[in-house]
Motif scaffolding. Structure first.
Motif, PDB file in Angstrom:
ATOM      1  N   TRP A  61       0.835  -1.205   0.000  1.00 40.60           N
ATOM      2  CA  TRP A  61       0.000   0.000   0.000  1.00 40.60           C
ATOM      3  C   TRP A  61       0.865   1.249   0.000  1.00 40.60           C
ATOM      4  O   TRP A  61       0.587   2.229   0.690  1.00 40.60           O
ATOM      5  CB  TRP A  61      -0.948  -0.024   1.212  1.00 40.60           C
ATOM      6  CG  TRP A  61      -2.033  -1.052   1.080  1.00 40.60           C
ATOM      7  CD1 TRP A  61      -2.851  -1.247   0.007  1.00 40.60           C
ATOM      8  CD2 TRP A  61      -2.421  -2.023   2.055  1.00 40.60           C
ATOM      9  NE1 TRP A  61      -3.726  -2.285   0.254  1.00 40.60           N
ATOM     10  CE2 TRP A  61      -3.488  -2.772   1.508  1.00 40.60           C
ATOM     11  CE3 TRP A  61      -1.983  -2.339   3.348  1.00 40.60           C
ATOM     12  CZ2 TRP A  61      -4.117  -3.810   2.196  1.00 40.60           C
ATOM     13  CZ3 TRP A  61      -2.610  -3.369   4.036  1.00 40.60           C
ATOM     14  CH2 TRP A  61      -3.651  -4.083   3.456  1.00 40.60           C
ATOM     15  N   ARG A  72      -6.942  11.486  -4.042  1.00 42.80           N
ATOM     16  CA  ARG A  72      -8.178  10.689  -4.017  1.00 42.80           C
ATOM     17  C   ARG A  72      -8.069   9.483  -4.950  1.00 42.80           C
ATOM     18  O   ARG A  72      -8.879   8.585  -4.898  1.00 42.80           O
ATOM     19  CB  ARG A  72      -9.361  11.553  -4.442  1.00 42.80           C
ATOM     20  CG  ARG A  72      -9.817  12.422  -3.312  1.00 42.80           C
ATOM     21  CD  ARG A  72     -11.308  12.767  -3.462  1.00 42.80           C
ATOM     22  NE  ARG A  72     -11.486  14.120  -2.976  1.00 42.80           N
ATOM     23  CZ  ARG A  72     -11.710  15.162  -3.762  1.00 42.80           C
ATOM     24  NH1 ARG A  72     -11.846  15.008  -5.045  1.00 42.80           N
ATOM     25  NH2 ARG A  72     -11.819  16.363  -3.257  1.00 42.80           N
ATOM     26  N   ALA A 101      -7.398   5.003  -4.026  1.00 42.12           N
ATOM     27  CA  ALA A 101      -8.321   3.867  -3.965  1.00 42.12           C
ATOM     28  C   ALA A 101      -8.371   3.141  -5.307  1.00 42.12           C
ATOM     29  O   ALA A 101      -8.517   1.920  -5.358  1.00 42.12           O
ATOM     30  CB  ALA A 101      -9.711   4.338  -3.569  1.00 42.12           C
ATOM     31  N   TRP A 143      -7.595  -1.215  -0.937  1.00 40.06           N
ATOM     32  CA  TRP A 143      -7.336   0.083  -0.293  1.00 40.06           C
ATOM     33  C   TRP A 143      -8.256   0.284   0.917  1.00 40.06           C
ATOM     34  O   TRP A 143      -7.856   0.847   1.931  1.00 40.06           O
ATOM     35  CB  TRP A 143      -7.509   1.215  -1.307  1.00 40.06           C
ATOM     36  CG  TRP A 143      -7.109   2.546  -0.772  1.00 40.06           C
ATOM     37  CD1 TRP A 143      -7.939   3.587  -0.464  1.00 40.06           C
ATOM     38  CD2 TRP A 143      -5.778   2.996  -0.459  1.00 40.06           C
ATOM     39  NE1 TRP A 143      -7.201   4.651   0.018  1.00 40.06           N
ATOM     40  CE2 TRP A 143      -5.866   4.311   0.031  1.00 40.06           C
ATOM     41  CE3 TRP A 143      -4.516   2.399  -0.541  1.00 40.06           C
ATOM     42  CZ2 TRP A 143      -4.769   5.054   0.435  1.00 40.06           C
ATOM     43  CZ3 TRP A 143      -3.410   3.136  -0.141  1.00 40.06           C
ATOM     44  CH2 TRP A 143      -3.536   4.441   0.339  1.00 40.06           C
ATOM     45  N   SER A 144      -9.505  -0.208   0.812  1.00 31.29           N
ATOM     46  CA  SER A 144     -10.418  -0.012   1.950  1.00 31.29           C
ATOM     47  C   SER A 144      -9.929  -0.807   3.151  1.00 31.29           C
ATOM     48  O   SER A 144     -10.071  -0.364   4.301  1.00 31.29           O
ATOM     49  CB  SER A 144     -11.847  -0.402   1.573  1.00 31.29           C
ATOM     50  OG  SER A 144     -11.855  -1.730   1.131  1.00 31.29           O
ATOM     51  N   ALA A 145      -9.337  -1.975   2.919  1.00 31.18           N
ATOM     52  CA  ALA A 145      -8.767  -2.750   4.044  1.00 31.18           C
ATOM     53  C   ALA A 145      -7.647  -1.944   4.694  1.00 31.18           C
ATOM     54  O   ALA A 145      -7.529  -1.887   5.931  1.00 31.18           O
ATOM     55  CB  ALA A 145      -8.238  -4.094   3.542  1.00 31.18           C
ATOM     56  N   GLU A 169      -7.336   1.347   4.689  1.00 29.49           N
ATOM     57  CA  GLU A 169      -7.914   2.491   5.413  1.00 29.49           C
ATOM     58  C   GLU A 169      -8.491   2.050   6.756  1.00 29.49           C
ATOM     59  O   GLU A 169      -8.360   2.751   7.760  1.00 29.49           O
ATOM     60  CB  GLU A 169      -8.983   3.167   4.556  1.00 29.49           C
ATOM     61  CG  GLU A 169      -8.347   3.957   3.411  1.00 29.49           C
ATOM     62  CD  GLU A 169      -9.376   4.735   2.620  1.00 29.49           C
ATOM     63  OE1 GLU A 169      -9.078   5.881   2.246  1.00 29.49           O
ATOM     64  OE2 GLU A 169     -10.466   4.195   2.364  1.00 29.49           O
ATOM     65  N   ARG A 170      -9.101   0.846   6.752  1.00 27.31           N
ATOM     66  CA  ARG A 170      -9.652   0.331   8.021  1.00 27.31           C
ATOM     67  C   ARG A 170      -8.527   0.107   9.037  1.00 27.31           C
ATOM     68  O   ARG A 170      -8.607   0.538  10.186  1.00 27.31           O
ATOM     69  CB  ARG A 170     -10.379  -0.997   7.775  1.00 27.31           C
ATOM     70  CG  ARG A 170     -11.894  -0.860   7.710  1.00 27.31           C
ATOM     71  CD  ARG A 170     -12.607  -2.187   7.861  1.00 27.31           C
ATOM     72  NE  ARG A 170     -12.015  -3.303   7.153  1.00 27.31           N
ATOM     73  CZ  ARG A 170     -12.213  -3.571   5.869  1.00 27.31           C
ATOM     74  NH1 ARG A 170     -12.970  -2.782   5.131  1.00 27.31           N
ATOM     75  NH2 ARG A 170     -11.659  -4.630   5.313  1.00 27.31           N
TER      76      ARG A 170
END
Ligand SMILES: Cc1cc2nc3c(=O)[nH]c(=O)nc-3n(C[C@H](O)[C@H](O)[C@H](O)COP(=O)(O)OP(=O)(O)OC[C@H]3O[C@@H](n4cnc5c(N)ncnc54)[C@H](O)[C@@H]3O)c2cc1C
Length: 475
Positions: free
Chosen positions: A41, A51, A54, A60-62, A64-65
């Motif tokens: 990442w 922006r 992603a 990418w959401s994993a 961010e989490r």
């Protein structure tokens, strides 16, 4: 409350930090980079957010989490630009049930003067420093314009810099496809991707027991996505072909590719010349072993850190996760991180994670069978091919020294030729020098190119500071 120190904030370290916190520990997570996420990442620095990240990164959401969890939890201290430059073992403390190891850390911009010095300890430590990519030498690979594929990708993903206008990507492994995609996204015209392994070798790695691939099937979908990206741009993907020479006056102007036999020896008469201004090459990955070796962890014959089912190393209180235990990709790093983090904090690993780890271990074996380096590559070398780029040691000199001294001890060959003694401290050429000279590091825990008591270059002034007590004492 127990404490856990996690070294490395790539997928494995991030997952370990969150899992250890969930199991009730106080956590310190550190990374030498200026952001979190590791190699997978890698993104623009925090001062220049985008922006588009992603769209440019899988999962990418994993990320961010995970990042949200570690940044937003008072029980997790996050240190970036925190370079572990040495590991101290504390046999006496260990036998008294104390911390297994201590990490010497410098905090601040890389190589800046006056960085803050800390010595961190904890009840348990998770080592997750990852790997770097390995590049086999070939005539002309020292020319400007030749990049390790990892460096080219880091520039594309981490800085949005295109390494050239017209490039080829070559080497071995599934990694070549995302590299080519990163390059095209940064504006480079990729005119070919060359995988050294031939179809029968790939089939031997990927076809047996296809049902076992089901648990990691989304990785196949990810690869299919890269393939579609390249098909749409008409980027050819050739099997059994390698870049065997780069040529140019002062920088790369063209490369010679050749078909390879099953052992990766070039087949005479199959050479093709292609005009390019950049070449990106990767032949797999080498785990970063300096910290585990300094900690005293046992290393297996395949040169990865040995761990048990709980990701425990041979040193009490020290766990390892991610690419230092095997090259299995991001899912392996995440699941190993979760198991290591929970166990380091005294918790139990969920059964689902233990099952998933079996699947990712299977994936790692397949990658090695299908894409692992074959011995015939040495036949594309010439006597004047530079092997150690830092010290400019050519293959001929290395071979002559090995023959003249009848030495197979690595240390002696390094001192005779200076190969591996330059600024990169053999990160680039160490394994290659071992293979070319017949050195056998498995015979000795100390005579290996992976042993670096100083894990990173540091200023003499910082070393001198050690005479005075450092700030901070525990994680
Ligand atoms: C160059 C490169 C590019 C890659 N690109 C892709 C890709 O495009 N697609 C894909 O599927 N897989 C890719 N991979 C593989 C993927 O990145 C890995 O599977 C995954 O990132 C492994 O996670 P990890 O946490 O073990 O290691 P990493 O992600 O490498 O994280 C290790 C972290 O430890 C830190 N660290 C190391 N040593 C120290 C130290 N002494 N002190 C402080 N911090 C330290 C590093 O800065 C790094 O952030 C790539 C690997 C590499 C090496």
């Amino acid at each position: 409350m127990s404490s856990v120190l996690v070294i490395g904030a790539g997928p494995a370290g991030l997952a370990a930090a969150v899992a250890a916190r969930d199991a009730g520990a106080r956590v310190t997570l550190l990374d030498s980079g200026d952001g979190l996420g590791g190699q997978y990442w890698r993104h623009l620095p925090p001062q220049r957010p985008s922006r588009r990240e992603a769209r440019l990164h899988h999962g990418w959401s994993a990320f961010e989490r995970l990042q949200g969890r570690v940044r937003g939890d008072d029980g997790i201290e996050v240190l970036t630009e925190a370079q572990v430059w040495a590991i101290e073992t504390a046999a006496a403390a260990r036998s008294a049930g104390g911390p297994a190891i201590a990490a010497r850390v410098l905090i601040g911009p890389s190589d800046a003067a006056g960085r803050e010095s800390r010595r961190l300890t904890a009840d348990a430590v998770v080592l997750a420093p990852g790997a770097h990519d390995r590049t086999l030498p070939f005539p002309g690979w020292h020319l400007p314009g030749v990049f390790s594929a990892g460096a080219a990708q880091a520039l594309a993903k981490g800085e949005r810099i295109a390494v050239g206008r017209k490039a080829v990507v070559a080497g071995a492994g599934p990694f070549l496809l995302p590299v080519a995609q990163s390059l095209t996204s940064a504006g480079t015209d990729v005119i070919g991707v060359y995988e050294a392994s031939r179809l029968p070798t790939l089939a031997r790695g990927w076809l047996p027991h296809p049902q076992r691939l089901l648990r990691t099937a989304h990785k196949g979908l990810e690869l299919a996505g890269y393939a579609a990206h390249h098909l749409a741009r008409r980027v050819p993907y050739r099997l059994g072909r390698a870049v065997v020479e780069a040529r140019g006056d002062g920088r790369v102007e063209e490369v010679v590719t050749a078909r390879l036999d099953a052992d990766w020896a070039p087949i005479p008469g199959t050479e093709r010349t292609v005009a390019v201004d950049a070449v990106c090459v990767s032949h797999g990955f080498t785990p970063r072993l300096e910290l585990p070796i300094a900690a005293g962890c046992a290393i297996g014959p395949d040169r990865f850190v040995l761990v048990d089912a709980d990701q425990r190393t041979s040193v009490g209180g020290v766990y390892a996760a991610g690419e230092i235990t095997g090259i299995g990709g991001v899912d392996a790093a995440l699941v190993e991180g979760r198991i290591a983090g929970r166990r380091a904090a005294g918790g139990e690993a969920p059964r689902a994670d233990l099952r998933l780890r079996r699947a990712t271990t299977d994936l790692a074996r397949r990658i090695e069978t299908a894409h692992g380096i074959r011995s015939g590559w040495t036949s594309w070398l010439r006597g004047d091919t530079v092997v150690c780029r830092c010290e400019e040691v050519p293959y001929g000199r290395l071979r002559a020294a090995a023959a003249a001294t009848e030495q197979t001890a690595l240390r002696s060959l390094k001192l005779t030729t200076r190969a591996g003694l330059g600024i990169c401290q053999a990160r680039m050429c160490g394994r290659t020098v071992e293979e070319l000279t017949g050195a056998d590091p498995s015979r000795s825990a100390t005579d290996t190119s992976d042993r670096r008591p100083l894990a990173a270059p540091i200023r003499l002034g910082d070393l001198a500071e050690l005479a005075t007590p450092p700030n901070g004492d525990s994680a």
